[in-house]
Every structure is written in C-alpha cells, then in structure tokens.
Design a protein around this motif. Structure first.
Motif, PDB file in Angstrom:
ATOM      1  N   GLN A  50       8.112  23.147  13.606  1.00  0.00           N
ATOM      2  CA  GLN A  50       9.492  23.584  13.868  1.00  0.00           C
ATOM      3  C   GLN A  50       9.671  24.006  15.311  1.00  0.00           C
ATOM      4  O   GLN A  50      10.687  23.699  15.952  1.00  0.00           O
ATOM      5  CB  GLN A  50       9.870  24.722  12.919  1.00  0.00           C
ATOM      6  N   GLU A  51       8.662  24.706  15.848  1.00  0.00           N
ATOM      7  CA  GLU A  51       8.742  25.118  17.244  1.00  0.00           C
ATOM      8  C   GLU A  51       8.702  23.906  18.170  1.00  0.00           C
ATOM      9  O   GLU A  51       9.407  23.854  19.178  1.00  0.00           O
ATOM     10  CB  GLU A  51       7.608  26.083  17.575  1.00  0.00           C
ATOM     11  N   ALA A  52       7.852  22.927  17.843  1.00  0.00           N
ATOM     12  CA  ALA A  52       7.803  21.709  18.653  1.00  0.00           C
ATOM     13  C   ALA A  52       9.148  20.991  18.636  1.00  0.00           C
ATOM     14  O   ALA A  52       9.631  20.510  19.671  1.00  0.00           O
ATOM     15  CB  ALA A  52       6.698  20.787  18.143  1.00  0.00           C
ATOM     16  N   VAL A  53       9.784  20.902  17.464  1.00  0.00           N
ATOM     17  CA  VAL A  53      11.104  20.272  17.365  1.00  0.00           C
ATOM     18  C   VAL A  53      12.109  21.022  18.224  1.00  0.00           C
ATOM     19  O   VAL A  53      12.930  20.411  18.930  1.00  0.00           O
ATOM     20  CB  VAL A  53      11.563  20.214  15.891  1.00  0.00           C
ATOM     21  N   ARG A  54      12.060  22.352  18.185  1.00  0.00           N
ATOM     22  CA  ARG A  54      12.989  23.130  19.027  1.00  0.00           C
ATOM     23  C   ARG A  54      12.795  22.811  20.500  1.00  0.00           C
ATOM     24  O   ARG A  54      13.770  22.658  21.248  1.00  0.00           O
ATOM     25  CB  ARG A  54      12.793  24.629  18.773  1.00  0.00           C
ATOM     26  N   GLN A  55      11.532  22.688  20.924  1.00  0.00           N
ATOM     27  CA  GLN A  55      11.285  22.427  22.336  1.00  0.00           C
ATOM     28  C   GLN A  55      11.654  20.994  22.719  1.00  0.00           C
ATOM     29  O   GLN A  55      12.213  20.751  23.797  1.00  0.00           O
ATOM     30  CB  GLN A  55       9.819  22.725  22.659  1.00  0.00           C
ATOM     31  N   PHE A  56      11.369  20.024  21.846  1.00  0.00           N
ATOM     32  CA  PHE A  56      11.768  18.651  22.133  1.00  0.00           C
ATOM     33  C   PHE A  56      13.290  18.522  22.136  1.00  0.00           C
ATOM     34  O   PHE A  56      13.860  17.788  22.963  1.00  0.00           O
ATOM     35  CB  PHE A  56      11.164  17.692  21.102  1.00  0.00           C
ATOM     36  N   ASP A  57      13.956  19.209  21.212  1.00  0.00           N
ATOM     37  CA  ASP A  57      15.419  19.187  21.200  1.00  0.00           C
ATOM     38  C   ASP A  57      15.983  19.751  22.494  1.00  0.00           C
ATOM     39  O   ASP A  57      17.004  19.262  23.014  1.00  0.00           O
ATOM     40  CB  ASP A  57      15.957  19.990  20.014  1.00  0.00           C
ATOM     41  N   LEU A  58      15.337  20.790  23.031  1.00  0.00           N
ATOM     42  CA  LEU A  58      15.784  21.362  24.303  1.00  0.00           C
ATOM     43  C   LEU A  58      15.685  20.317  25.419  1.00  0.00           C
ATOM     44  O   LEU A  58      16.600  20.185  26.239  1.00  0.00           O
ATOM     45  CB  LEU A  58      14.944  22.592  24.647  1.00  0.00           C
ATOM     46  N   MET A  59      14.572  19.572  25.454  1.00  0.00           N
ATOM     47  CA  MET A  59      14.435  18.515  26.464  1.00  0.00           C
ATOM     48  C   MET A  59      15.535  17.461  26.305  1.00  0.00           C
ATOM     49  O   MET A  59      16.172  17.041  27.288  1.00  0.00           O
ATOM     50  CB  MET A  59      13.064  17.856  26.333  1.00  0.00           C
ATOM     51  N   LEU A  60      15.743  17.025  25.060  1.00  0.00           N
ATOM     52  CA  LEU A  60      16.724  15.978  24.821  1.00  0.00           C
ATOM     53  C   LEU A  60      18.154  16.478  25.030  1.00  0.00           C
ATOM     54  O   LEU A  60      19.043  15.692  25.397  1.00  0.00           O
ATOM     55  CB  LEU A  60      16.552  15.431  23.413  1.00  0.00           C
ATOM     56  N   ASP A  61      18.398  17.761  24.801  1.00  0.00           N
ATOM     57  CA  ASP A  61      19.716  18.321  25.112  1.00  0.00           C
ATOM     58  C   ASP A  61      20.020  18.169  26.598  1.00  0.00           C
ATOM     59  O   ASP A  61      21.161  17.857  26.988  1.00  0.00           O
ATOM     60  CB  ASP A  61      19.782  19.798  24.714  1.00  0.00           C
ATOM     61  N   ASN A  62      19.010  18.382  27.446  1.00  0.00           N
ATOM     62  CA  ASN A  62      19.202  18.186  28.881  1.00  0.00           C
ATOM     63  C   ASN A  62      19.495  16.724  29.193  1.00  0.00           C
ATOM     64  O   ASN A  62      20.327  16.410  30.053  1.00  0.00           O
ATOM     65  CB  ASN A  62      17.961  18.645  29.648  1.00  0.00           C
ATOM     66  N   ALA A  63      18.793  15.809  28.499  1.00  0.00           N
ATOM     67  CA  ALA A  63      19.061  14.389  28.698  1.00  0.00           C
ATOM     68  C   ALA A  63      20.476  14.035  28.264  1.00  0.00           C
ATOM     69  O   ALA A  63      21.176  13.260  28.941  1.00  0.00           O
ATOM     70  CB  ALA A  63      18.038  13.560  27.937  1.00  0.00           C
ATOM     71  N   ALA A  64      20.918  14.589  27.135  1.00  0.00           N
ATOM     72  CA  ALA A  64      22.262  14.311  26.643  1.00  0.00           C
ATOM     73  C   ALA A  64      23.327  14.833  27.607  1.00  0.00           C
ATOM     74  O   ALA A  64      24.355  14.172  27.843  1.00  0.00           O
ATOM     75  CB  ALA A  64      22.454  14.926  25.255  1.00  0.00           C
ATOM     76  N   LEU A  65      23.087  16.014  28.178  1.00  0.00           N
ATOM     77  CA  LEU A  65      24.045  16.556  29.154  1.00  0.00           C
ATOM     78  C   LEU A  65      24.140  15.652  30.385  1.00  0.00           C
ATOM     79  O   LEU A  65      25.240  15.405  30.909  1.00  0.00           O
ATOM     80  CB  LEU A  65      23.612  17.963  29.565  1.00  0.00           C
ATOM     81  N   ALA A  66      22.980  15.154  30.843  1.00  0.00           N
ATOM     82  CA  ALA A  66      23.004  14.235  31.991  1.00  0.00           C
ATOM     83  C   ALA A  66      23.754  12.961  31.635  1.00  0.00           C
ATOM     84  O   ALA A  66      24.530  12.431  32.437  1.00  0.00           O
ATOM     85  CB  ALA A  66      21.573  13.923  32.428  1.00  0.00           C
ATOM     86  N   ALA A  67      23.535  12.424  30.417  1.00  0.00           N
ATOM     87  CA  ALA A  67      24.224  11.206  30.000  1.00  0.00           C
ATOM     88  C   ALA A  67      25.727  11.431  29.908  1.00  0.00           C
ATOM     89  O   ALA A  67      26.519  10.547  30.279  1.00  0.00           O
ATOM     90  CB  ALA A  67      23.666  10.736  28.658  1.00  0.00           C
ATOM     91  N   ASP A  68      26.151  12.600  29.405  1.00  0.00           N
ATOM     92  CA  ASP A  68      27.583  12.906  29.328  1.00  0.00           C
ATOM     93  C   ASP A  68      28.244  12.837  30.698  1.00  0.00           C
ATOM     94  O   ASP A  68      29.397  12.397  30.832  1.00  0.00           O
ATOM     95  CB  ASP A  68      27.790  14.299  28.732  1.00  0.00           C
ATOM     96  N   VAL A  69      27.502  13.285  31.724  1.00  0.00           N
ATOM     97  CA  VAL A  69      28.072  13.313  33.080  1.00  0.00           C
ATOM     98  C   VAL A  69      28.167  11.916  33.680  1.00  0.00           C
ATOM     99  O   VAL A  69      29.179  11.554  34.296  1.00  0.00           O
ATOM    100  CB  VAL A  69      27.213  14.233  33.982  1.00  0.00           C
ATOM    101  N   VAL A  70      27.119  11.095  33.501  1.00  0.00           N
ATOM    102  CA  VAL A  70      27.073   9.813  34.232  1.00  0.00           C
ATOM    103  C   VAL A  70      27.689   8.658  33.458  1.00  0.00           C
ATOM    104  O   VAL A  70      27.995   7.621  34.064  1.00  0.00           O
ATOM    105  CB  VAL A  70      25.619   9.467  34.607  1.00  0.00           C
ATOM    106  N   LEU A  71      27.862   8.779  32.127  1.00  0.00           N
ATOM    107  CA  LEU A  71      28.393   7.650  31.360  1.00  0.00           C
ATOM    108  C   LEU A  71      29.754   7.183  31.874  1.00  0.00           C
ATOM    109  O   LEU A  71      29.982   5.968  31.967  1.00  0.00           O
ATOM    110  CB  LEU A  71      28.470   8.032  29.877  1.00  0.00           C
TER     111      LEU A  71
END
Length: 515
Positions: A50-71
């Motif tokens: 569960q902790e690993a999922v939380r940390q991976f989700d945090l990484m992917l949240d940053n990726a999603a925010l970057a995608a929202d900006v550049v799309l």
C-alpha cells in the motif's frame, strides 16, 4: 548482557524431566507463534504494498500534472513549445522527459526538440502506462511512460526508472516488492521482464492502484516465517519452559536470568545510568565544527558501557525511550549551557526521536525547556526522526511538528532511505534536513550503484531545498567526494568519535583557543 535471554545447555542436561514436562506448552506455543508470524508477515506485506502504491501514485500524479499542462500545446510548432516542455521536466519531480504527439506520431520532445517516432497505443496498459526496458538515451535503464490523449493530441511523460527501483528496494528491505504494468514487471534489481510473475512463497499479496493501471505485488522468500519467529520471539521457548515443574531454587534462578529488559532499564533510568555522548558534526566545506549529535549510552553498574543497539530497540518498544530522551536533554542542557560561549553561532545540537515521541505533545515542552537553558538564538535544536518504528501521520503528529517548527526546532530524517518510509516522511512532515545513511557513504569509490543512489539523494535534497548531512565518513576520499557534491555537513570517525561530556567540552575549548 542484561538484555539477553540465555538458556544453559547444562541446565537442560541435568534437569531432563523439567524439559520433558515443558515439551507440550513449547509445541503449542510454537504453533501459535508460527500462526501469528504468518499473520504479521501478511499484514506487513499488505502495508508495504500500500505504501509503495502511494509513492508510485505520487510520481504518476506529477506526470499527470505535466501532461495536463502540455497537452493543449500538441499540434503547435516544436520550436514554439520546446521551452515549455523542458520547463515541466525542471518543475516536476521524477519526470525525465516530456513529449508531444500528433495523430499517434511523436514530433517534439524535451530532450531532442524535433523528433519523429510512431506511437502504438496498444503498448500502453489501459492506454495510459507503458513499462519500457530502456530508451535510445538509456538503453539499460527502465522507464515508465504515462500517456494522455485527446482526439489527435497526445502527451507522453517518462519517469526515471531508478526512482521505481529505489522505492522497490528501499521502502522495506525485508519485503520482496515488484510493480506490474500490463504484461511487464520489474523488481528491485531494475530489469524489466515480460515473463510470468514470480510466486512469492510467504504472505504474497497484490495491491492495485485506484488511479492508474498497475499493481504492486509484495511478499517474502522461503524461510521468512522462521526468521520472523527467531527475531520477534527469541525468548519464548525459555518462557514456556518456566511453566514446567521446577524447584523453588531453580525458578528463582530462571527468573533472575529472564528479568524484564524494561524493568532493568527503568531501574537504570531512575539511577541516572543513561548518559550523553557527543559526536561532532563538521561543515562540508571548511571542516569546522557546526554542531554535535547527542548519543545515548548506558553506564551499567556491572556490565560497563552498554552499546545502544542492545537497549535502544527495547526502549522504543516499551515506550521508555520518551523519559530516557527527556533525561538526556536535561543532562545535555546542564552540561553545555555553561560552555555555550565556546560554540559558534547557530551551533546545532541533535537528538534522536522515535514513534513514541509523536503520540502526544509533551515533546514540545521538553524542547522549550531545553532551548530556554541557552541564550536565545545561540543554538539550533535538531530532532532526528529514526525509522525503526513507523511514525503514522495523524492530527496529533501534524500538530506536534507544527508547534516544533513554531518553536524553531528543525527536523531531520535519520538514515535516509533505509527505514520504513523516508519518502512518505518528506510528504507528510515539514523536514529541514536529510541524513545520508553510512551504508551509502561506506561504498563511495567501491560500488557504482550505491554511488548513484547517493547522488540521487543529494540531488533530491537540492530540489527540495533541504540541508543534508552525511554519516559514517571514515576516509579522506569519502570526505572529498561529499564536499564536491555540495553536502552541507559531515559526521564520522574521520573527524571525531563519540565523546563523553568532559572530553567533548575540553575539545570545544581547545578549538576555540586554536582559532
């Protein structure tokens, strides 16, 4: 030692009848312990996943925010948007590259500018994630790619593979972890595989992300149950044998041998046997003393100076670590306050705190009394979060750290990267310093992978604007390398071993005289 439980083999030879009478409770007790060990390992595997999922989700949240900006930029000329892509790489943690897609064709990247490469949406699990074994830039390093698409527009955000490997390897070194994305998976060794997922023989569990199409599998290797039993219940067999019929004299003797560690430590605390030792911390550039870490030692009346690894875990488990730390702070303030003129401005004095310190707000008052013993602003008090037990974020812990920062107390994560969840601490608590574990420092110039991890930690601290302290510096080569990397403070035998109070105060005077 006073905290170890020993059973004499001669005792069992002479009193075979007592051993036989205790055989039944031993067998029943072992069965119960094995059941409990399996249950504990299953819980630990689930919490770690569960902790690993939380940390991976945090990484992917940053990726999603970057995608929202550049799309919305997709379709525009690469020369006009290339700078915006690179800005996202700079601003978003864990992001390695940002790429624009038009009609399933990459045409602009933050790495190369204009670039042509076809995109196959079928490669992406759920059309969103693709775990790649490498790229043309880093062919041997794994890459996790996040995809976002709308009509003909698309954005691909790639994440550093070594961040994935760090989480899998460092979040809990006892648990085997792997992340599965579609048909591909990766473990702590960093090799992307498309073979069948391995079976973890003990307590295997899988936790899927609720936000992204991947899952984390956690478990343990063969023999983990027995290792858990031997670590967590080393004295249980002896305790079961006490249930056998023994003579009064033998019972008395065994009770003496199995005296409670917490009772012995309580006695030592009341007798003032826990004393401070001081290990100086130097500045990375000038090697001048910048502060000291206060370490606890047990001056036992019969055993002599007891090593902290023999009693600190018991103290933390029993909760005695709280009054022991309070006593250590009171002794330190009495010893050092009269000699504060021998310290430079802003001299750091650091204490270790554990999970038990965070159950209430008493630590705030302990720190206030400590600071009041010195002239205002003359010293900086640092609390180092140890990770032998996980500090669970609650309303109380957040209020505690908020009041500590208001008081001017600084927070450091001790042995960063080796405990329960250093990355989650960075997210939950307002941290001021990271302390690099000595296991990474020891391998400078020896192990390339550890050096890369060390460099990543230093880079992370710089991005987060955190101070950094390297522990366990023992060679000139290590000192020079860390200084060249911009590490703020160094601590280790190269500069000074832990000192008793008198020796430390004399060393302070001597350094003041020499300057």
């Amino acid at each position: 030692m006073p905290l170890t439980l020993k059973m004499s083999r001669k005792w069992t030879d002479r009193y075979a009848l007592i051993v036989l009478s205790g055989l039944l409770p031993v067998v029943l007790g072992v069965l119960i312990i094995v059941w409990q060990a399996n249950r504990s390992l299953k819980l630990e595997a689930t919490q770690t996943a569960q902790e690993a999922v939380r940390q991976f989700d945090l990484m992917l949240d940053n990726a999603a925010l970057a995608a929202d900006v550049v799309l919305p930029l997709a379709g525009q000329d690469c020369a006009q948007v290339e700078l915006a892509l690179r800005e996202q790489v700079t601003r978003r943690p864990f992001v390695r590259s940002v790429n624009l897609v038009w009609d399933n064709q990459i045409y602009c990247t933050s790495l190369f500018g204009n670039y042509k490469e076809a995109v196959n949406p079928a490669n992406y699990a759920g059309g969103v994630l693709w775990l790649m074994p490498g790229t043309i830039v880093t062919p041997n390093d794994p890459v996790l790619v996040y995809r976002q698409a709308r009509d003909k527009r698309g954005a691909l955000i790639s994440l550093y593979g070594f961040h994935l490997v760090n989480v899998l390897g460092l979040i809990n070194h006892k648990t085997q972890l792997l992340i599965s994305v579609g048909d591909a998976w990766i473990d702590r060794y960093g090799q992307v595989r498309t073979t069948q997922l391995p079976h973890l023989p003990v307590a295997q569990t899988a936790v899927a992300s609720l936000e992204f199409p991947y899952r984390v599998i956690a478990g343990f290797n063969q023999g983990a149950v027995w290792r858990h039993v031997t670590v967590e219940y080393p004295g249980f067999l002896g305790l079961l044998i006490f249930l056998g019929a023994v003579s009064a004299a033998t019972v008395h003797r065994l009770q003496q041998r199995s005296s409670s560690p917490s009772s012995e430590m309580q006695r030592g605390l009341e007798a003032g046997e826990f004393i401070p030792y001081f290990q100086p911390v130097v500045r990375g550039d000038t090697k001048q003393w910048a502060g000291a870490e206060v370490l606890m030692r047990w001056q036992h009346p019969t055993e002599g100076l007891v090593r902290p690894d023999l009693f600190i875990p018991f103290a933390e488990h029993s909760g005695l670590i709280v009054p022991m730390t309070r006593s250590l702070m009171e002794q330190t303030s009495r010893l050092l306050a009269p000699h504060s003129s021998n310290m430079g401005p802003g001299f750091h004095i650091a204490f270790n705190i554990a999970a038990h310190h965070c159950h209430n707000l008493e630590l705030v008052e302990d720190c206030r009394r400590f600071l009041e013993a010195f002239a205002p602003g003359h010293i900086n008090l640092v609390l180092e979060l140890t990770e032998r037990e996980l500090i669970v974020p609650t309303a109380t812990t957040h209020e505690l750290f908020s009041q500590l920062h208001t008081l001017g107390v600084m927070i450091a994560i001790d042995d960063f990267g080796t405990g329960h969840s250093s990355l989650s601490y960075l997210r939950e608590f307002n941290v001021d310093y990271l302390k690099i574990d000595q296991s990474f420092v020891a391998l400078i110039g020896v192990d390339a992978l550890s050096r890369h991890i060390l460099d990543s930690i230093i880079e992370l601290s710089a991005k987060l604007d955190l101070g950094i302290v390297a522990e366990g510096v023992e060679t000139q080569e290590q000192s020079e390398y860390l200084a060249a990397q911009g590490v703020d403070f160094l601590q280790g035998y190269l500069f000074a071993r832990p000192m008793p109070p008198g020796e430390f105060i004399e060393a302070l005077r001597a350094r003041l005289t020499s300057t």
